[in-house]
Every structure is written in C-alpha cells, then in structure tokens.
Design a protein around this motif. Sequence first.
Motif, PDB file in Angstrom:
ATOM      1  N   TRP A  84       0.823  -1.206   0.000  1.00 24.97           N
ATOM      2  CA  TRP A  84       0.000   0.000   0.000  1.00 24.97           C
ATOM      3  C   TRP A  84       0.864   1.266   0.000  1.00 24.97           C
ATOM      4  O   TRP A  84       0.535   2.240  -0.672  1.00 24.97           O
ATOM      5  CB  TRP A  84      -0.963   0.000   1.185  1.00 24.97           C
ATOM      6  CG  TRP A  84      -1.862   1.173   1.114  1.00 24.97           C
ATOM      7  CD1 TRP A  84      -1.854   2.273   1.928  1.00 24.97           C
ATOM      8  CD2 TRP A  84      -2.883   1.406   0.151  1.00 24.97           C
ATOM      9  NE1 TRP A  84      -2.811   3.165   1.527  1.00 24.97           N
ATOM     10  CE2 TRP A  84      -3.461   2.654   0.429  1.00 24.97           C
ATOM     11  CE3 TRP A  84      -3.367   0.672  -0.933  1.00 24.97           C
ATOM     12  CZ2 TRP A  84      -4.493   3.195  -0.324  1.00 24.97           C
ATOM     13  CZ3 TRP A  84      -4.406   1.210  -1.683  1.00 24.97           C
ATOM     14  CH2 TRP A  84      -4.947   2.456  -1.380  1.00 24.97           C
ATOM     15  N   ARG A  85       1.967   1.248   0.726  1.00 27.06           N
ATOM     16  CA  ARG A  85       2.851   2.412   0.734  1.00 27.06           C
ATOM     17  C   ARG A  85       3.447   2.660  -0.654  1.00 27.06           C
ATOM     18  O   ARG A  85       3.580   3.801  -1.091  1.00 27.06           O
ATOM     19  CB  ARG A  85       3.935   2.245   1.792  1.00 27.06           C
ATOM     20  CG  ARG A  85       3.396   2.392   3.224  1.00 27.06           C
ATOM     21  CD  ARG A  85       4.481   2.352   4.267  1.00 27.06           C
ATOM     22  NE  ARG A  85       4.992   0.996   4.515  1.00 27.06           N
ATOM     23  CZ  ARG A  85       4.401   0.092   5.297  1.00 27.06           C
ATOM     24  NH1 ARG A  85       3.263   0.395   5.900  1.00 27.06           N
ATOM     25  NH2 ARG A  85       4.931  -1.094   5.472  1.00 27.06           N
ATOM     26  N   GLU A  86       3.778   1.587  -1.377  1.00 32.93           N
ATOM     27  CA  GLU A  86       4.264   1.727  -2.752  1.00 32.93           C
ATOM     28  C   GLU A  86       3.172   2.313  -3.651  1.00 32.93           C
ATOM     29  O   GLU A  86       3.446   3.153  -4.507  1.00 32.93           O
ATOM     30  CB  GLU A  86       4.696   0.364  -3.305  1.00 32.93           C
ATOM     31  CG  GLU A  86       5.935  -0.199  -2.668  1.00 32.93           C
ATOM     32  CD  GLU A  86       6.209  -1.632  -3.127  1.00 32.93           C
ATOM     33  OE1 GLU A  86       5.522  -2.125  -4.055  1.00 32.93           O
ATOM     34  OE2 GLU A  86       7.106  -2.263  -2.545  1.00 32.93           O
ATOM     35  N   ALA A  87       1.927   1.882  -3.450  1.00 30.95           N
ATOM     36  CA  ALA A  87       0.813   2.398  -4.246  1.00 30.95           C
ATOM     37  C   ALA A  87       0.586   3.881  -3.973  1.00 30.95           C
ATOM     38  O   ALA A  87       0.286   4.640  -4.897  1.00 30.95           O
ATOM     39  CB  ALA A  87      -0.456   1.605  -3.942  1.00 30.95           C
ATOM     40  N   GLU A  88       0.720   4.310  -2.730  1.00 26.95           N
ATOM     41  CA  GLU A  88       0.563   5.724  -2.403  1.00 26.95           C
ATOM     42  C   GLU A  88       1.634   6.567  -3.095  1.00 26.95           C
ATOM     43  O   GLU A  88       1.364   7.676  -3.545  1.00 26.95           O
ATOM     44  CB  GLU A  88       0.627   5.931  -0.890  1.00 26.95           C
ATOM     45  CG  GLU A  88      -0.624   5.494  -0.178  1.00 26.95           C
ATOM     46  CD  GLU A  88      -0.547   5.687   1.325  1.00 26.95           C
ATOM     47  OE1 GLU A  88       0.539   5.456   1.910  1.00 26.95           O
ATOM     48  OE2 GLU A  88      -1.580   6.059   1.908  1.00 26.95           O
TER      49      GLU A  88
END
Length: 185
Positions: A84-88
Amino acid sequence: MSRAVDDLGSAWTPRNAAQRIARKGIKSPERRIYPRERTVSSARLRFLRRNSAACRRKPARLGFRDRTGMTMTMIYKIAPGELWREAEARGTFEGALIDVEDGYIHLSGADQVRETAARYFGGVDDLVLVGIDADRLGDALKWEPSRGGALFPHLYAPLSLADIAFARPLLLGAHGFHLFPADIP
C-alpha cells in the motif's frame, strides 16, 4: 405402479433428481449417477464473469454519508502495508499478487470484510484497511458470485487513490484477530 425408492427411503422423482445427482453417494434404482463434468477455458470464464447479468446487479446499499450528506456504498480492500505504501507513492494500486494473477482486484463488502480478514489474513500484521466509494468506480466494478454464492465486488482496473475514502492500519489484537474500526458495521 410402484415408485422407485433410494437407500435413504425417499422416493426418486424427476423433481428431486438434480439435487440427488449433485450429492455424491446417492444411487438411482438402476445405476449410480454422477454429475456431468464440464470444463471452461479461463478466457471464457473471465468473459462470463464480466458479462453475466448477476455481475451488473448491485447488492443492497450498505453505505455511509460523505461530507455532502450523500449516501455512498463503501467497499473494502485489505492490503499488505508495504504494498500500500508503494501504491501511495505511485498514485494507483495495481493489486496484490493474487489480484494480478486473477486479472482483477479482490474487494469485500461491509458484511464480508471481517470474514475475509479472518480467512485470508489471519495472524498477519502490517495490513491496511482501505475504504473505497463504490459509486465512483463505474463500470470497472463488477459484483460476482464467489464464496457460497455471495456477491463480491471485483475491480477490473487499477484503483486510483482519488476513489479512496480512507486508508487505516488494520491492527492485530492479542488474541490473533484483527481489530476493525468502530464505524465499520
């Protein structure tokens, strides 16, 4: 005229024959009957999932009121924290490995998200619970039968962060179950 009776003592009629055939181990009076097996190619299965009438039907509105006072249908994605942090950082969420393999992003309704967490993410820490406004996803969102015939939301496009209502950490309690926010039914 005598009616055929199976080994359980109930009459064998055309009306209940399909139910009996579906159950293994039930014999007809003359011979053992097995369900007919059918194979469907994965491409045909994807086509059927996308275009069946059941996919276009939405379940009852389980929603929240947004800032304008309008009710919105909330659906949820449970994602690993690192992913999720990569997606953000990118601005879009392409999905986890299973999502990429299946060709769509697996989502859950409000009444399904707790069972999904227990079944597929039991004991896993560092998860993010993402709330999504289903009405903003358009035709890319399909409601398809899955576990036990229940309709689950599947997204056939990358998830834009603009469609996200919230993203919260999904904490793991001392008992091994996830602790959901109080405002999720």
